[in-house]
Design a protein around this motif. Sequence first.
Motif, mmCIF file in Angstrom:
data_model
loop_
_atom_site.group_PDB
_atom_site.id
_atom_site.type_symbol
_atom_site.label_atom_id
_atom_site.label_comp_id
_atom_site.label_asym_id
_atom_site.label_seq_id
_atom_site.Cartn_x
_atom_site.Cartn_y
_atom_site.Cartn_z
ATOM 1 N N CYS A 177 0.830 -1.208 0.000
ATOM 2 C CA CYS A 177 0.000 0.000 0.000
ATOM 3 C C CYS A 177 0.863 1.256 0.000
ATOM 4 O O CYS A 177 0.560 2.234 -0.695
ATOM 5 N N ASP A 178 1.946 1.255 0.785
ATOM 6 C CA ASP A 178 2.835 2.417 0.824
ATOM 7 C C ASP A 178 3.446 2.683 -0.550
ATOM 8 O O ASP A 178 3.657 3.840 -0.938
ATOM 9 N N ALA A 179 3.735 1.617 -1.298
ATOM 10 C CA ALA A 179 4.379 1.772 -2.595
ATOM 11 C C ALA A 179 3.395 2.133 -3.707
ATOM 12 O O ALA A 179 3.752 2.865 -4.638
ATOM 13 N N LEU A 180 2.152 1.660 -3.623
ATOM 14 C CA LEU A 180 1.229 1.765 -4.761
ATOM 15 C C LEU A 180 0.141 2.822 -4.608
ATOM 16 O O LEU A 180 -0.256 3.450 -5.600
ATOM 17 N N LEU A 181 -0.384 3.009 -3.420
ATOM 18 C CA LEU A 181 -1.528 3.911 -3.269
ATOM 19 C C LEU A 181 -1.093 5.366 -3.411
ATOM 20 O O LEU A 181 0.036 5.714 -3.065
ATOM 21 N N PRO A 182 -1.987 6.224 -3.944
ATOM 22 C CA PRO A 182 -3.390 5.938 -4.290
ATOM 23 C C PRO A 182 -3.632 5.609 -5.757
ATOM 24 O O PRO A 182 -4.766 5.375 -6.139
#
Length: 255
Positions: A177-182
């Motif tokens: 999530c830290d790498a991809l979002l949002p």
Amino acid sequence: MKALAPGTVIFHRHRGYGVITTVNLLTGWISARFGSESRTLDLNLSTDEVQFADGEAILFRRAPPDRMPHARLMAMVRALHQAGYQKLYLYSWPKPSGLHWRWHLFTGQRDWMQRPWREGWYGSGADYNSNPVMGWGDTPGASTDELIHALAKFDPQGLAQALGRDEDHTAWFASVCDALLPGYMYSLDMQRPDGGPLTDMPPVPVIPVRATLPPYAGPDITWPPGWAGLWSKVHVMPAPRINLTGVPDERSLDY
């Protein structure tokens, strides 16, 4: 704002009162009948000044929502993990056409290939394009907290099965999530190059959730815990329920 769906009575300053027949909340276009059962009129909610029957304006943002719901689902799952619901898993994979991606939330035992189906916990980007909701009583554009509360109200017994600890998966999911979002989502698609053998542990495919975003250029995403060795095993997908109605089951993995 009130719910907007087929059957809603509306008012247009040039056409008078009418009834909505179709709604596309991704683009902001609707079709409605005004005094004729055989003819419909297409209207844009951003520019045509459509109102509800009681005079309340129907406002529609010009910027469309994400074309895929996966990033919103990832944010929701991360929040639930932080609240102690660590046995909640998000599986996403492409449809055979490659045009849309499906998603599936499941709880309990972490078994990616034999995950249980639970009504309302899965969906397709194809459906989301014309009706951007997850399907458990949420509203278009609902925030992460609103999605969680709607899911808890829709299926409290199912969500209760996610209570528990799965620390290695929770840590993996938080880093993803830290790498991809949002703007990006992952796809757990074991790609087979040109009919050849599966590549052992390639990087996880990453897809932008908006058409305006460039291809993902960040660090490679590793596979979730429990996927090691799946490339060398025979993959047995969950057996479908016996269907005696003659109507195709929407949960089919080939849908």
